[in-house]
Design a protein around this motif. Structure first.
Motif, PDB file in Angstrom:
ATOM      1  N   GLN A 211      56.692 -20.781 -13.840  1.00  0.00           N
ATOM      2  CA  GLN A 211      57.961 -20.161 -13.466  1.00  0.00           C
ATOM      3  C   GLN A 211      57.955 -19.727 -12.005  1.00  0.00           C
ATOM      4  O   GLN A 211      58.970 -19.836 -11.314  1.00  0.00           O
ATOM      5  N   LEU A 212      56.822 -19.245 -11.536  1.00  0.00           N
ATOM      6  CA  LEU A 212      56.711 -18.843 -10.127  1.00  0.00           C
ATOM      7  C   LEU A 212      56.930 -20.050  -9.214  1.00  0.00           C
ATOM      8  O   LEU A 212      57.643 -19.968  -8.204  1.00  0.00           O
ATOM      9  N   ILE A 213      56.323 -21.186  -9.576  1.00  0.00           N
ATOM     10  CA  ILE A 213      56.470 -22.411  -8.782  1.00  0.00           C
ATOM     11  C   ILE A 213      57.922 -22.870  -8.763  1.00  0.00           C
ATOM     12  O   ILE A 213      58.489 -23.180  -7.708  1.00  0.00           O
ATOM     13  N   LEU A 214      58.539 -22.901  -9.940  1.00  0.00           N
ATOM     14  CA  LEU A 214      59.926 -23.359 -10.030  1.00  0.00           C
ATOM     15  C   LEU A 214      60.876 -22.427  -9.273  1.00  0.00           C
ATOM     16  O   LEU A 214      61.821 -22.877  -8.627  1.00  0.00           O
ATOM     17  N   ARG A 215      60.607 -21.133  -9.347  1.00  0.00           N
ATOM     18  CA  ARG A 215      61.448 -20.172  -8.623  1.00  0.00           C
ATOM     19  C   ARG A 215      61.306 -20.363  -7.117  1.00  0.00           C
ATOM     20  O   ARG A 215      62.290 -20.307  -6.363  1.00  0.00           O
ATOM     21  N   GLU A 216      60.078 -20.607  -6.667  1.00  0.00           N
ATOM     22  CA  GLU A 216      59.835 -20.825  -5.237  1.00  0.00           C
ATOM     23  C   GLU A 216      60.634 -22.024  -4.726  1.00  0.00           C
ATOM     24  O   GLU A 216      61.266 -21.967  -3.667  1.00  0.00           O
TER      25      GLU A 216
END
Length: 277
Positions: free
Chosen positions: A66-71
Protein backbone atom coordinates in the motif's frame (compact mmCIF):
# COMPACT_ATOMS: atom_id res chain seq x y z
CA UNK A 1 10.92 11.03 -14.98
CA UNK A 2 7.24 10.14 -15.26
CA UNK A 3 5.49 8.73 -12.24
CA UNK A 4 5.11 4.95 -12.19
CA UNK A 5 6.16 1.58 -10.88
CA UNK A 6 9.39 0.66 -12.67
CA UNK A 7 10.37 -3.03 -12.84
CA UNK A 8 14.16 -2.77 -12.92
CA UNK A 9 16.51 -5.62 -13.83
CA UNK A 10 19.79 -5.70 -11.89
CA UNK A 11 22.99 -7.71 -12.50
CA UNK A 12 23.07 -11.44 -11.75
CA UNK A 13 26.80 -11.32 -11.14
CA UNK A 14 29.07 -8.84 -12.88
CA UNK A 15 27.99 -5.36 -11.80
CA UNK A 16 29.07 -4.05 -15.19
CA UNK A 17 25.96 -5.67 -16.66
CA UNK A 18 23.64 -3.03 -15.19
CA UNK A 19 22.17 -0.73 -17.82
CA UNK A 20 22.57 3.04 -17.92
CA UNK A 21 18.78 3.35 -17.87
CA UNK A 22 18.53 1.19 -14.74
CA UNK A 23 21.01 3.47 -12.98
CA UNK A 24 19.01 6.53 -14.05
CA UNK A 25 15.77 5.05 -12.69
CA UNK A 26 17.31 3.91 -9.40
CA UNK A 27 18.87 7.34 -8.91
CA UNK A 28 15.71 9.28 -9.77
CA UNK A 29 13.26 7.08 -7.86
CA UNK A 30 11.63 8.30 -4.68
CA UNK A 31 11.71 4.72 -3.34
CA UNK A 32 13.39 1.44 -4.25
CA UNK A 33 11.39 -1.64 -3.25
CA UNK A 34 13.79 -4.55 -2.79
CA UNK A 35 13.46 -8.25 -2.06
CA UNK A 36 16.39 -8.04 0.41
CA UNK A 37 17.26 -4.49 1.44
CA UNK A 38 20.66 -5.45 2.88
CA UNK A 39 21.70 -7.12 -0.36
CA UNK A 40 20.34 -4.30 -2.52
CA UNK A 41 21.93 -1.61 -0.34
CA UNK A 42 25.34 -2.89 -1.39
CA UNK A 43 24.33 -2.47 -5.03
CA UNK A 44 23.14 1.10 -4.47
CA UNK A 45 26.27 1.93 -2.46
CA UNK A 46 28.50 0.64 -5.26
CA UNK A 47 26.93 3.11 -7.69
CA UNK A 48 26.65 5.91 -5.10
CA UNK A 49 22.84 5.90 -5.26
CA UNK A 50 21.18 7.31 -2.14
CA UNK A 51 17.53 6.47 -2.83
CA UNK A 52 15.66 5.09 0.20
CA UNK A 53 15.01 1.35 0.31
CA UNK A 54 11.95 -0.48 1.60
CA UNK A 55 11.43 -4.25 1.69
CA UNK A 56 8.96 -5.88 -0.68
CA UNK A 57 8.75 -9.67 -0.75
CA UNK A 58 6.19 -12.41 -0.19
CA UNK A 59 6.32 -11.98 3.61
CA UNK A 60 6.45 -8.17 3.79
CA UNK A 61 2.69 -7.84 4.15
CA UNK A 62 0.06 -5.59 2.61
CA UNK A 63 1.27 -2.45 4.39
CA UNK A 64 4.40 -2.08 2.26
CA UNK A 65 2.43 -2.75 -0.91
CA UNK A 66 0.00 0.00 0.00
CA UNK A 67 2.88 2.37 0.73
CA UNK A 68 4.34 1.70 -2.73
CA UNK A 69 1.01 2.18 -4.48
CA UNK A 70 0.32 5.38 -2.55
CA UNK A 71 3.75 6.75 -3.46
CA UNK A 72 3.09 6.17 -7.18
CA UNK A 73 -0.50 7.48 -6.90
CA UNK A 74 0.84 10.74 -5.49
CA UNK A 75 3.19 11.21 -8.44
CA UNK A 76 6.25 9.38 -7.21
CA UNK A 77 8.59 6.91 -8.90
CA UNK A 78 9.11 3.50 -7.31
CA UNK A 79 11.70 1.06 -8.63
CA UNK A 80 11.06 -2.62 -7.90
CA UNK A 81 14.18 -4.81 -7.87
CA UNK A 82 14.97 -8.39 -6.86
CA UNK A 83 18.19 -9.76 -5.39
CA UNK A 84 19.51 -10.33 -8.91
CA UNK A 85 18.18 -10.35 -12.45
CA UNK A 86 14.71 -9.43 -13.64
CA UNK A 87 12.04 -9.06 -10.93
CA UNK A 88 8.98 -11.36 -11.02
CA UNK A 89 10.90 -14.15 -12.81
CA UNK A 90 10.65 -16.83 -10.12
CA UNK A 91 10.25 -13.95 -7.64
CA UNK A 92 7.22 -12.45 -5.91
CA UNK A 93 5.68 -9.23 -7.16
CA UNK A 94 3.07 -9.91 -9.84
CA UNK A 95 0.25 -8.98 -7.45
CA UNK A 96 1.80 -5.56 -6.91
CA UNK A 97 1.95 -5.07 -10.70
CA UNK A 98 -1.72 -6.11 -11.04
CA UNK A 99 -2.80 -3.77 -8.23
CA UNK A 100 -0.93 -0.87 -9.81
CA UNK A 101 -2.50 -1.56 -13.20
CA UNK A 102 -5.97 -1.87 -11.66
CA UNK A 103 -5.47 1.62 -10.17
CA UNK A 104 -4.56 2.98 -13.59
CA UNK A 105 -0.91 3.55 -12.61
CA UNK A 106 1.93 3.20 -15.11
CA UNK A 107 4.00 0.01 -14.85
CA UNK A 108 7.24 0.33 -16.81
CA UNK A 109 9.75 -2.46 -17.63
CA UNK A 110 13.46 -1.61 -17.49
CA UNK A 111 15.00 -4.66 -19.20
CA UNK A 112 18.30 -6.24 -18.30
CA UNK A 113 19.89 -9.41 -16.99
CA UNK A 114 17.83 -12.58 -16.54
CA UNK A 115 19.51 -15.86 -15.56
CA UNK A 116 17.07 -18.02 -17.54
CA UNK A 117 17.60 -16.09 -20.79
CA UNK A 118 21.36 -15.82 -20.27
CA UNK A 119 21.58 -19.59 -19.73
CA UNK A 120 19.48 -20.31 -22.81
CA UNK A 121 21.78 -18.14 -24.93
CA UNK A 122 24.81 -20.36 -24.19
CA UNK A 123 23.15 -23.75 -23.59
CA UNK A 124 23.34 -25.02 -27.16
CA UNK A 125 19.71 -26.16 -26.92
CA UNK A 126 16.83 -25.10 -29.21
CA UNK A 127 15.48 -21.68 -28.24
CA UNK A 128 12.59 -21.30 -30.67
CA UNK A 129 10.30 -22.70 -27.96
CA UNK A 130 11.12 -23.11 -24.27
CA UNK A 131 9.27 -23.68 -21.01
CA UNK A 132 10.47 -21.91 -17.86
CA UNK A 133 9.76 -24.24 -14.94
CA UNK A 134 11.39 -22.30 -12.09
CA UNK A 135 12.37 -24.37 -9.05
CA UNK A 136 11.31 -28.00 -8.80
CA UNK A 137 9.84 -29.31 -5.51
CA UNK A 138 12.41 -30.03 -2.81
CA UNK A 139 10.99 -33.41 -1.79
CA UNK A 140 12.06 -36.34 -3.95
CA UNK A 141 8.59 -37.77 -4.61
CA UNK A 142 7.01 -34.45 -5.55
CA UNK A 143 10.05 -33.59 -7.68
CA UNK A 144 9.84 -36.87 -9.60
CA UNK A 145 6.11 -36.34 -10.17
CA UNK A 146 6.68 -32.82 -11.51
CA UNK A 147 9.42 -34.00 -13.87
CA UNK A 148 7.41 -36.98 -15.10
CA UNK A 149 4.60 -34.62 -16.09
CA UNK A 150 7.10 -32.95 -18.46
CA UNK A 151 8.37 -36.20 -19.99
CA UNK A 152 6.75 -35.61 -23.40
CA UNK A 153 7.12 -31.82 -23.47
CA UNK A 154 8.88 -30.96 -26.73
CA UNK A 155 9.94 -27.45 -25.67
CA UNK A 156 13.36 -26.89 -24.13
CA UNK A 157 12.98 -26.99 -20.34
CA UNK A 158 14.59 -24.37 -18.08
CA UNK A 159 14.96 -24.93 -14.33
CA UNK A 160 16.46 -22.90 -11.51
CA UNK A 161 18.02 -24.97 -8.74
CA UNK A 162 19.59 -24.39 -5.34
CA UNK A 163 23.21 -25.58 -5.05
CA UNK A 164 22.50 -28.09 -2.25
CA UNK A 165 19.82 -29.80 -4.40
CA UNK A 166 21.39 -29.73 -7.86
CA UNK A 167 22.83 -33.25 -7.69
CA UNK A 168 19.53 -34.74 -6.48
CA UNK A 169 17.68 -32.85 -9.22
CA UNK A 170 20.06 -34.03 -11.94
CA UNK A 171 19.58 -37.60 -10.74
CA UNK A 172 15.78 -37.20 -10.70
CA UNK A 173 15.86 -35.73 -14.22
CA UNK A 174 18.02 -38.61 -15.40
CA UNK A 175 15.70 -41.23 -13.92
CA UNK A 176 12.44 -39.61 -15.09
CA UNK A 177 13.51 -38.35 -18.53
CA UNK A 178 16.23 -40.86 -19.33
CA UNK A 179 19.96 -40.56 -18.69
CA UNK A 180 20.63 -40.11 -22.41
CA UNK A 181 18.57 -36.88 -22.60
CA UNK A 182 20.89 -33.95 -23.30
CA UNK A 183 21.07 -30.99 -20.94
CA UNK A 184 23.28 -28.03 -20.08
CA UNK A 185 24.40 -27.01 -16.61
CA UNK A 186 24.98 -23.24 -16.43
CA UNK A 187 26.44 -22.04 -13.15
CA UNK A 188 27.55 -18.71 -11.68
CA UNK A 189 26.68 -16.71 -14.81
CA UNK A 190 29.00 -13.70 -15.34
CA UNK A 191 30.95 -14.51 -12.15
CA UNK A 192 34.54 -15.69 -11.64
CA UNK A 193 33.75 -19.42 -11.68
CA UNK A 194 31.18 -19.45 -14.48
CA UNK A 195 30.50 -22.95 -15.83
CA UNK A 196 28.72 -24.04 -19.01
CA UNK A 197 28.67 -27.82 -19.45
CA UNK A 198 26.55 -29.61 -22.07
CA UNK A 199 26.25 -33.39 -21.85
CA UNK A 200 23.73 -36.15 -21.20
CA UNK A 201 21.85 -36.01 -17.90
CA UNK A 202 23.71 -39.11 -16.73
CA UNK A 203 27.06 -37.48 -17.53
CA UNK A 204 26.06 -34.21 -15.86
CA UNK A 205 25.04 -36.13 -12.73
CA UNK A 206 28.45 -37.74 -12.62
CA UNK A 207 30.15 -34.40 -13.33
CA UNK A 208 28.39 -32.73 -10.38
CA UNK A 209 29.01 -35.74 -8.11
CA UNK A 210 32.74 -35.79 -8.89
CA UNK A 211 33.30 -32.03 -8.45
CA UNK A 212 31.81 -30.46 -5.32
CA UNK A 213 32.38 -27.00 -6.81
CA UNK A 214 29.57 -27.72 -9.28
CA UNK A 215 27.22 -27.92 -6.30
CA UNK A 216 27.82 -24.29 -5.34
CA UNK A 217 26.49 -20.94 -6.49
CA UNK A 218 23.52 -19.99 -8.66
CA UNK A 219 22.51 -22.73 -11.10
CA UNK A 220 20.32 -22.98 -14.20
CA UNK A 221 19.59 -26.33 -15.86
CA UNK A 222 18.55 -26.26 -19.52
CA UNK A 223 17.15 -29.63 -20.62
CA UNK A 224 16.48 -30.77 -24.18
CA UNK A 225 12.80 -31.25 -24.96
CA UNK A 226 11.25 -34.58 -25.89
CA UNK A 227 12.50 -35.61 -29.32
CA UNK A 228 10.07 -38.41 -30.07
CA UNK A 229 6.51 -38.15 -31.28
CA UNK A 230 4.12 -36.44 -28.91
CA UNK A 231 1.98 -38.96 -27.05
CA UNK A 232 -1.65 -39.11 -28.14
CA UNK A 233 -4.22 -38.98 -25.35
CA UNK A 234 -6.44 -42.04 -24.80
CA UNK A 235 -9.52 -39.84 -25.36
CA UNK A 236 -8.26 -38.79 -28.80
CA UNK A 237 -7.47 -42.36 -29.77
CA UNK A 238 -10.96 -43.45 -28.73
CA UNK A 239 -12.44 -40.69 -30.91
CA UNK A 240 -10.23 -41.79 -33.81
CA UNK A 241 -11.40 -45.38 -33.52
CA UNK A 242 -15.03 -44.28 -33.44
CA UNK A 243 -14.57 -42.13 -36.54
CA UNK A 244 -12.91 -45.03 -38.37
CA UNK A 245 -16.10 -47.07 -37.97
CA UNK A 246 -17.92 -44.62 -40.29
CA UNK A 247 -15.22 -43.65 -42.80
CA UNK A 248 -11.91 -44.90 -44.23
CA UNK A 249 -9.06 -44.90 -41.70
CA UNK A 250 -6.92 -42.46 -43.72
CA UNK A 251 -9.81 -40.00 -43.88
CA UNK A 252 -10.46 -40.32 -40.15
CA UNK A 253 -6.77 -39.78 -39.37
CA UNK A 254 -6.57 -36.74 -41.68
CA UNK A 255 -9.64 -35.07 -40.18
CA UNK A 256 -8.54 -35.67 -36.60
CA UNK A 257 -5.01 -34.50 -37.37
CA UNK A 258 -6.43 -31.23 -38.72
CA UNK A 259 -8.54 -30.83 -35.59
CA UNK A 260 -5.98 -31.87 -32.94
CA UNK A 261 -2.60 -30.90 -34.37
CA UNK A 262 -1.33 -34.48 -34.06
CA UNK A 263 0.57 -36.00 -36.98
CA UNK A 264 -1.70 -37.75 -39.49
CA UNK A 265 0.73 -40.64 -40.00
CA UNK A 266 0.95 -41.24 -36.26
CA UNK A 267 -2.86 -41.46 -35.98
CA UNK A 268 -3.19 -43.70 -39.02
CA UNK A 269 -0.45 -46.00 -37.69
CA UNK A 270 -2.50 -46.46 -34.53
CA UNK A 271 -5.44 -47.67 -36.62
CA UNK A 272 -3.16 -50.11 -38.48
CA UNK A 273 -1.79 -51.41 -35.18
CA UNK A 274 -5.34 -51.90 -33.90
CA UNK A 275 -6.23 -53.82 -37.07
CA UNK A 276 -3.19 -56.08 -36.68
CA UNK A 277 -4.13 -56.79 -33.07
Amino acid sequence: MESGLYIVATPIGNLGDISARALDVLGAASLVAAEDTRHSQRLLNHFAIETSLIPYHEHSGAQNAQLILREVSEGGVVALISDAGTPLISDPGYKLVRDAQDLGLAVVPVPGACAAVAALSVAGQPTDRFLFCGFLPAKEGARAQAISALQHESATLVFYEAPHRVLATLESLSVCLGGEREATLVREISKAFETVRRASLAELSEFARADANQQRGEIVLVVQGYQGEEAVSPELLQLLESMAEYMPGKRAAALLAQYSGQRKNQLYQHLLDQKDD
